[in-house]
Design an enzyme around this catalytic site. Structure first.
Site, PDB file in Angstrom:
ATOM      1  CD1 TRP A 129      -7.865  -4.919  17.169  1.00 23.13           C
ATOM      2  CD2 TRP A 129      -9.667  -6.241  17.062  1.00 23.13           C
ATOM      3  NE1 TRP A 129      -7.451  -6.213  17.385  1.00 23.13           N
ATOM      4  CE2 TRP A 129      -8.526  -7.047  17.319  1.00 23.13           C
ATOM      5  CE3 TRP A 129     -10.915  -6.848  16.941  1.00 23.13           C
ATOM      6  CZ2 TRP A 129      -8.604  -8.431  17.463  1.00 23.13           C
ATOM      7  CZ3 TRP A 129     -10.996  -8.236  17.077  1.00 23.13           C
ATOM      8  CH2 TRP A 129      -9.850  -8.998  17.335  1.00 23.13           C
ATOM      9  CG  ASP A 181     -11.916  -1.019  21.326  1.00 20.38           C
ATOM     10  OD1 ASP A 181     -11.574  -1.285  22.503  1.00 20.38           O
ATOM     11  OD2 ASP A 181     -11.783  -1.817  20.377  1.00 20.38           O
ATOM     12  CE  LYS A 240      -6.125  -6.896  24.094  1.00 22.79           C
ATOM     13  NZ  LYS A 240      -5.610  -7.773  23.036  1.00 22.79           N
TER      14      LYS A 240
END
Length: 362
Positions: A101, A173, A197
């Site tokens: 990511w 992030d 999440k």
């Protein structure tokens, strides 16, 4: 009967939050309609909107210097939107590479402007098994910002000490470990996290932004992509994902009842320690590749002796009522995602299963 859900995201939600939604789904607070049918300009929804911001502010201890934003497009959109806002012409941004990511965020920044890799821990096999130490960071003191990914969902690594970046704005992030424990948000100029999440369903992204930082964002980009515009309109410039925000409200209220973020941290550390202790005790059968000081408390990855045994493990776990354990297609193996809604008893059940599996197959 509900299964034990170890999915990496969208992930499981606390049952009390779902039950509250069930009870209010058809008729929200006697209004004669569902919360998802209300206008985002109406007082019924705006009360939910404001309560969600209030709970986030309380649980995180967000200072007056920062503001909550509700955005869409997930973290993947923010990979592009962050440099669109903050990477001014003639400047460069630093990226700390700890997984797939962070690689994707870096790639998007390079499309918008200048970006450089200030640290990377990728191995010769293209995998990551740790986060970099402070001494490995090669930071530019003139950088527009430093960007990191706080938790690596694919490879199971996590930052446990934030890097020192001087006066350069720090952006994170935090999609896969946001609010797993108390966090000093004042250290960040901008942080963002997909809700799916730890906080709610897919569809909404939560950001916490330093007000003076986003006010300096670029104005030569379309209005809808300007963080400052969303801040000025309390995230109501356009229609937000109202149902997703409502469900986040329910989850945040549950978290508060569980002792807030201190309670979440105690619970999450206990879960991680239970699972890692069992894996280490059965190291002749299970291989946990991440270096100990970088191990994630959210995504525990490990491998069995063969890919065939990995597949058998996943299949038999599903029969035992545990789902979501198959590793990512890039990293393979097994991945147990221990997000906030996963209970200590859920992890105890997994530990019992994997120890019995090792006895049978080892």
């Amino acid at each position: 009967m509900r299964v034990i859900n170890f999915n990496p995201g969208p992930a499981g939600l606390p049952l009390p939050a779902l039950e509250r939604a069930r009870d209010e789904l058809i008729d929200f607070q006697g209004s004669g309609m569902s919360v998802m049918e209300h206008s985002h300009r109406g007082k019924e929804y705006e009360a939910v909107h404001d309560e969600t911001i209030s709970l986030l502010t309380e649980l995180l201890g967000i200072p007056d210097t920062h503001q909550v934003l509700f955005l869409t497009g997930g973290a993947s959109q923010q990979f592009a939107q962050v440099p669109m806002n903050f990477l001014h012409p003639g400047t460069s941004a630093d990226y700390l590479m700890t997984g797939v990511w962070s690689e994707k965020a870096y790639d998007e920044a390079r499309i918008v402007g200048q970006a450089r890799i200030a640290a990377t821990t990728v191995g010769p096999d293209k995998r990551y098994v740790r986060v970099p130490g402070q001494g490995e960071l090669q930071l530019d003191p003139r950088a527009a910002y430093v960007h990191l990914t706080s938790n690596n969902t694919l490879y199971g690594t996590q930052w446990h000490t934030w890097p020192e970046v001087g006066s350069v704005p720090l952006i994170a992030d935090m999609s896969s470990d946001f609010m797993w424990k108390p966090t000093d948000v004042s250290r960040f100029a901008f942080l963002y996290a997909g809700a799916q999440k730890n906080l709610g369903p897919s569809g909404v992204l939560i950001a916490v932004a330093r007000k003076d930082f986003i006010a300096q964002g670029r104005r030569d980009i379309p209005k809808i992509f300007r963080y400052s515009l969303h801040a000025e309109n309390n995230s109501l410039y356009n229609t937000p994902p109202t149902l997703a925000i409502y469900l986040c409200r329910n989850v945040l209220a549950w978290m508060k009842e569980q002792g807030g973020l201190a309670g979440m941290e105690a619970r999450n550390r206990q879960k991680g320690e239970l699972l890692y202790r069992s894996l280490d005790a059965n190291a002749g059968f299970y291989r946990a590749p991440v270096e100990r000081e970088s191990r994630s408390f959210m995504n525990v990855v490990f491998h069995l002796p063969t890919p065939e045994l990995d597949a058998t493990f996943v299949a038999e776990a599903k029969k035992a009522g545990m789902v979501g354990l198959k590793g990512h297609r890039i990293s393979g193996g097994i991945r147990a995602s221990l997000y906030n809604a996963v209970s200590v008893d859920d992890v105890r059940a997994l530990v019992s299963f994997l120890e019995e599996f090792a006895r049978k197959k080892g």
